[in-house]
Design a protein around this motif. Structure first.
Motif: not given
Length: 1269
Positions: A312, A323-324, A335
């Motif tokens: 992001r 994000c992960n 998210v």
């Protein structure tokens, strides 16, 4: 009396009250009785309904469309009716929609009419206008489910006048199927011609991708220059792949043009990394939460994709955050942790064991705000979202959240959604989420530190396979509210399965560079995104994607293939859970233009007219359908006072020329004509009716118009024009021709002559053309009376030299042989070289020998000087010529008189089969290949010159024989061919195990041949016991045979019981040993022995009794099963023993003979009908019927034909043949209605009988049927 009542009145009042009480009591009792009766009826009715429902519940099913509505294209002001047929129980409720908006007939009185009759439902649209062009769908719903079906209505506008003018729009100079790569820039453009051309007139110009209107953005830039529309794709990504359509709209209508754009993956930054994901989107955005979805790439880099990482970036910055922490395989990820009021963009990367892919295209920015608050948000340039809210009212504890549910559940996460409570005041609220393992009452808060602001929440780190319940509490500054009702138990795991592989992939020919692939959709697939198609050249085992963006539907056109190559295809289905396994490969398909019926001819004109006949001429169709046109059919009809009559056939047999005389017309009558072209695919549609022509005899003195004008050898500054002389000569014979030229689109005054002096040739080379200009031509014939009318004008021809164009090259060798060489790189499998002299077929076979490759002059002379041309069929006009008079000096003339040979040939000799090897008798090794055709002087050079070559020019087989193979022969064998200047070669590699195996087999065959030169056994010794208990020893030998007795008995017979000798036979499963006894009962003891030991039976070795036969079955015998077998009988009084020796076939010593039975597996060839006969034959009366089927069997079967179960014999009308013991033919000449019936063929030999059946149906000519009616 104080109350004012008298005694009488008082008694009357009491009587009245008593009476009323009695009536009320009676009434209330009656009503109670009626109520009890009514309640009993209701109870009975409800019970009956429950019983009925329980019985009919099994009959209930969701709505299903038996007939779906179909799309329509109509003219303006016409009415259209959409209808469908539905099934379902209970009866479904039907609603019609236009562009997803419910259609209300009351709101549009007279416009729409909706009807439902039994199971048929219809929507009628009255007097359609342009605004009715839309997608319509019908939705059917009942208690068991809902189904929808779609149809489109396209309304074509008529000739509407704008400014008093009718516009005609043409889209030319179009873009074709295009290929690009990620990161590149591509421009698509078309020239738009609008007639009349008005200054400052602006038509509507729109661009679509996959039927979705494109708007200007940083990815798409549109430009209109007044006559050209351009779409520029500034930075290609796989999202840009699709069908692009240009639509140009005026008040008089619209025109469209479409072509497909393919986008390939950019080169991976890491070798073996997968392609980038595509179509990244943001779903269900809220204050601190958004779901990101994407589509998986078609290319995995050769290794399976391990998962995806989502990044992001806050709008206004260039800082990307992952994000992960671990890759996710599901193509969707929630998210969290977003900052309320800010905007974000997302991208996705794929990873496999080789590395990370390039990032996808960035998603559209999304704001982290509550969906309910979006109406009260603003977005300044900085990307910061400012949220304005009312002043909160403090002190109110919020109520329970509403409608809590699990919206999405995978093995990685679970998504909850709910609605805010009604009791919350004006203060903003937040939420706490709690979970509980099913079966317990222990609730645990998930977000203990920070409450969430969004009515959506994603839970991670749940135990896969466990079941959980969830609930939510609201909180604000006043406190924490009561929890919502818990959800039902939810098991953590993927609810969406990877789709099943598609089935029945079929590839069919389309164009010279494309193939149409269709398939059956994946069964029971949920949330299907689309399909990926892959292709591979047969034999390469390398698969390439045909599309890099999933396509919906079950049909796709794969472009960019190589003409002449053979491909196979397979398909994979895609959804968010992953990509399915590949389907089975399609059948191989050769890429070349599909054969279709030709387009209609055009330009019909009259070439001659007499009292009762007219000669017509026409132009060849622009599209011939990928196959040579084999003929034309002409129809005519009479026109009387503007009324057209019925069409009649002018010719039953097709005509090959583009001119035909129509006879049996009536003088001074008017006629119209139409022409149809035919090729191998069939007869095409007829042309448009011609102009109306008057049948009256021509009496003019000048000749008629020439016809069949053809343009060939087109170059940037020259071309050659061919024509045929006029059919009508006029008063005198034609003595010359004039050729006119003008630019295409110029006025009639622009015609100018090419030749000032009439030419007597039927061809002319036109030079000094301007490159890039389009020209049209016409020809006029002249005789002594003057110049006649001009021919029909040719189609516009562009003066340009096409890429790859070659000229005829001239070469003279040391022997004085002149060679004219022509090379064509655009040939197809059906292409042929056609040579001619002075543009006429070479027919002087006494002086000129015409072969496939060229022409040889047997007695050359001065008359052989001329223009020699070569054209290649089934190409885009590949042709060239050479004028021998261009170098016609005295030296060349003397060369002709001294014997020059002109040779026309191709540069590569085509082969039917490549070099192959096989073994012959005596172990000899034969190398051979077969070519298509060669000249008589062809040479073949093997690399090894010491072996003998055989060259059969009739069959095209070249062979080399080697008596044996030695270790020195190991290597590569090559045949080199030379046919004039055309060459080719073919090689065969014999190295390593392949060579050793061939050498070993050759030596074995040689030894076998040597062995068989002396005395040897063809069939080894066996024995047979006759019913008279005599033993017959027999074998089959060549040359000499010596007998000697082996010591000891062959079998031992004792007792009164008797049996036949123990025999061996082969079965489908293996070997069976058997004997027959005179009688058999349960008292008879039977024992089987192998090598004097009792046999232990198993699934592979079994014994049994069938009638009087005792048998031993050995399944799948091996070398270990050879040896001596015996069977012993004992009935209590005596015994008997039978023996037999089972051994493999081998060589015996020349001086020995043993009692050995050689086991041979015999192939029993039953009589069979192998195919070739159809189930039903439908044929027109008067045609010939010829059917052939293949027959097999050994010995050769007997063949019998039957009609309606009765035997038939051959005669002049019905000819029956059986040739070579393999082919049975059934021929009926000029079939009639009596020939209709059921026919069968019966084949029979000693091993079996089989039959084949077919039905013949004869129908009359359509015109005769109409007359009878």
């Amino acid at each position: 009396f104080a109350g004012g009542y008298s005694g009488v009145e008082d008694s009357r009042l009491k009587a009245t009250s008593a009476s009323m009480w009695g009536q009320d009591h009676f009434t209330s009792g009656l009503e109670m009785e009626r109520s009890e009766v009514s309640s009993r009826k209701v109870t009975i009715r409800e019970s009956a309904e429950r019983i009925s429902l329980s019985k009919t519940d099994s009959l209930m099913h969701a709505p299903e469309f038996v007939i779906k509505p179909r799309s329509h294209t109509v003219w303006e002001n016409q009415s259209v009716r959409l209808h469908c047929t539905l099934s379902g129980w209970p009866n479904p409720h039907v609603v019609w929609y236009k562009n997803n908006v419910t259609i209300d007939p009351i709101a549009h009185p007279g416009k729409y009419k909706i009807e439902s009759s039994y199971s048929v439902h219809s929507l009628e649209i009255d007097r359609c206008d342009f605004d009715d062009t839309a997608q319509y769908h019908v939705s059917a719903m009942n208690a068991k489910g809902e189904q929808s079906a779609y149809a489109s209505v396209v309304v074509k506008m008529g000739q509407v006048s704008e400014y008093g003018i009718t516009f005609k729009t043409h889209i030319v100079d179009t873009f074709g199927v295009s290929f690009g790569r990620e990161g590149e820039t591509m421009s698509l453009g078309c020239t738009v011609i609008i007639h009349p051309n008005l200054e400052r007139y602006q038509p509507g110009v729109e661009w679509y991708r996959d039927d979705v209107l494109l708007a200007p953005s940083k990815w798409h830039q549109m430009h209109w220059s007044g006559d050209r529309a351009t779409l520029t794709l500034t930075h290609l990504n796989k999202e840009d792949e699709g069908l692009y359509t240009l639509r140009v709209t005026t008040k008089s209508g619209y025109e469209t043009y479409s072509a497909y754009v393919f986008v390939r993956d950019a080169d991976a930054e890491v070798e073996g990394a997968p392609g980038a994901p595509l179509d990244v989107r943001c779903l269900d955005a809220n204050k601190d939460y958004v779901i990101v979805s994407w589509k998986q790439p078609a290319v995995d880099g050769g290794n399976s994709i391990l998962g995806y990482f989502v990044d992001r970036c806050e709008v206004g910055t260039n800082h990307w955050i992952q994000c992960n922490d671990t890759p996710v395989k599901f193509a969707r990820l929630p998210v969290t942790g977003l900052v309320e009021g800010r905007s974000y963009a997302f991208r996705v990367r794929a990873v496999n064991k080789s590395g990370m892919s390039r990032p996808s295209r960035t998603s559209e920015p999304v704001a982290a705000v509550d969906a309910a608050d979006r109406a009260r948000t603003s977005a300044p340039v900085t990307g910061q979202i400012i949220v304005t809210e009312e002043e909160p009212a403090e002190g109110v504890v919020p109520g329970k959240p509403l409608e809590l549910e699990v919206t999405e559940a995978t093995k990685n996460y679970v998504v909850l959604s709910w609605k805010p409570p009604g009791e919350r005041g004006h203060e903003g609220i937040m939420y706490y989420v709690e979970k509980c393992v099913s079966g317990t009452d222990s609730w645990q808060r998930v977000n203990t530190e920070i409450p969430v602001k969004s009515p959506r929440f994603a839970l991670f780190d749940l135990a896969e396979g466990k079941s959980y319940s969830f609930r939510v509490r609201c909180c604000n500054s006043a406190g924490v509210g009561e929890p919502s009702p818990p959800t039902e138990a939810t098991t953590v795991g993927d609810k969406l399965d990877v789709p099943a592989a598609p089935e029945r992939v079929v590839a069919t020919r389309n164009t010279a560079t494309s193939v149409v692939v269709s398939w059956e959709k994946s069964r029971h697939a949920k949330d299907l995104v689309g399909y990926y198609i892959e292709t591979s050249v047969v034999g390469s085992d390398t698969w390439e994607p045909c599309n890099n963006k999933p396509v919906p539907g079950s049909r796709f056109v794969c472009h960019g293939l190589v003409t002449g190559e053979t491909y196979v295809f397979k398909v994979r289905a895609v959804n968010a859970a992953g990509i399915s396994m590949s389907s089975q490969e399609s059948e191989p398909v050769l890429v070349k233009a599909a054969i279709a019926s030709p387009a209609p001819p055009f330009g019909i004109s009259v070439l001659e007219c007499v009292r009762d006949s007219m000669v017509l001429g026409w132009k060849q169709p622009a599209f011939v359908g990928g196959s040579d046109i084999i003929g034309y059919f002409v129809d005519y009809r009479e026109v009387f006072d503007g009324l057209e009559g019925q069409w009649h056939e002018a010719n039953i047999q097709s005509v090959s020329d583009r001119a035909y005389r129509v006879c049996d017309l009536k003088e001074n009558k008017k006629y119209q004509f139409q022409v149809r072209a035919a090729n191998m695919a069939g007869v095409g549609i007829p042309s448009l009716p011609s102009n109306t022509f008057l049948c009256e005899e021509w009496t003019i003195a000048v000749p008629g118009p020439p016809h069949d004008l053809q343009v060939t050898e087109v170059r940037s500054s020259s071309l050659v024009l061919l024509w045929k002389p006029p059919v009508y000569q006029g008063r005198d014979a034609v003595n010359g021709f004039y050729v006119d030229i003008k630019e295409a689109g110029a006025s009639e005054e622009a015609w100018r002559g090419i030749n000032k002096k009439a030419t007597d040739s039927k061809f002319i080379k036109i030079e000094n053309l301007q490159e890039g200009e389009k020209y049209v031509f016409r020809v006029r014939a002249q005789n002594n009376a003057g110049v006649g009318n001009a021919s029909e004008v040719t189609e516009p021809t562009l003066a340009e030299t096409k890429a790859g164009t070659k000229e005829i090259m001239v070469d003279v060798d040391d022997d004085g042989v002149i060679s004219l060489n022509f090379e064509c790189s655009a040939m197809s499998a059906e292409s042929k070289f056609v040579w001619s002299k002075n543009y006429e077929e070479i027919s002087d076979t006494e002086r000129i020998a015409v072969e496939t490759k060229g022409t040889s002059f047997l007695a050359p002379g001065e008359e052989d000087i001329g223009v020699y041309s070569c054209s290649v069929t089934h190409t885009d006009g590949a042709s060239a010529s050479y004028d021998l008079t261009a170098e016609g000096d005295e030296e060349s003339s003397s060369d002709l008189s001294s014997g020059i040979v002109f040779c026309f040939f191709r540069s590569v000799i085509p082969l039917k089969s490549e070099l192959a090897v096989e073994l012959q008798e005596k172990g000899r090794v034969r190398f051979w290949l077969q070519y298509v055709s060669l000249a008589m002087y062809c040479l073949c050079f093997p690399i090894l010159q010491k072996y003998k070559m055989n060259f059969d020019k009739n069959t095209g087989v070249i062979e080399m024989i080697m008596e044996s193979l030695t270790p020195k022969d190991e290597g590569t064998f090559t045949f080199q061919l030379q046919d004039g200047k055309a060459t080719n070669q073919s090689s065969l590699v014999l190295i390593g195990d392949v060579f050793k195996a061939l050498q070993k087999e050759s030596e074995f065959q040689m030894k076998e041949w040597v062995r068989k030169q002396g005395p040897h056994f063809v069939e080894y010794l066996g024995f047979e016991v006759t019913p008279e208990c005599c033993v017959i020893l027999k074998c089959k030998v060549r040359r000499r045979l010596k007998w000697r007795r082996v010591e000891g008995p062959l079998f031992y017979h004792q007792g009164s019981n008797s049996s036949t000798a123990l025999k061996i036979t082969s079965t489908d499963e293996g070997i069976r040993l058997y004997t027959f006894v005179s009688y058999y009962n349960d008292l008879l003891q039977v024992t089987w022995h192998y090598k004097d030991s009792a046999i232990s039976f198993s699934d592979r070795i079994k014994s049994g009794v069938v009638g009087e036969q005792l048998w031993l079955q050995i399944k799948e015998p091996t070398e270990k099963d050879t040896g001596k077998y015996a069977i012993e009988f004992n009935d209590g009084k005596g015994g008997l023993r039978r023996t037999v020796e089972l051994s493999g076939q081998g060589q015996l010593p020349p001086d020995a003979l043993e009692a050995v039975l050689v086991l041979e597996f015999v192939l029993v060839l039953e009589a069979r009908v192998k195919g070739g006969l159809p189930d039903v034959v439908t044929i027109q009366e008067g045609k010939d019927l010829n059917l052939t089927c293949n027959i097999s069997g050994d010995p050769v079967p007997e063949v019998t034909w039957l009609k309606n179960e009765r035997e038939i014999v051959s005669d002049d009308h019905l000819l029956l043949k059986f040739e070579s013991g393999k082919f049975a033919s059934f021929i009926i000449t000029k079939v009639n209605s009596d020939d209709s019936g059921k026919y069968s063929i019966l084949v029979k030999n000693k091993f079996g009988t089989e039959s084949g059946e077919f039905t013949v149906s004869v129908f009359n000519h359509p015109e005769e049927l109409g007359g009878k009616k």
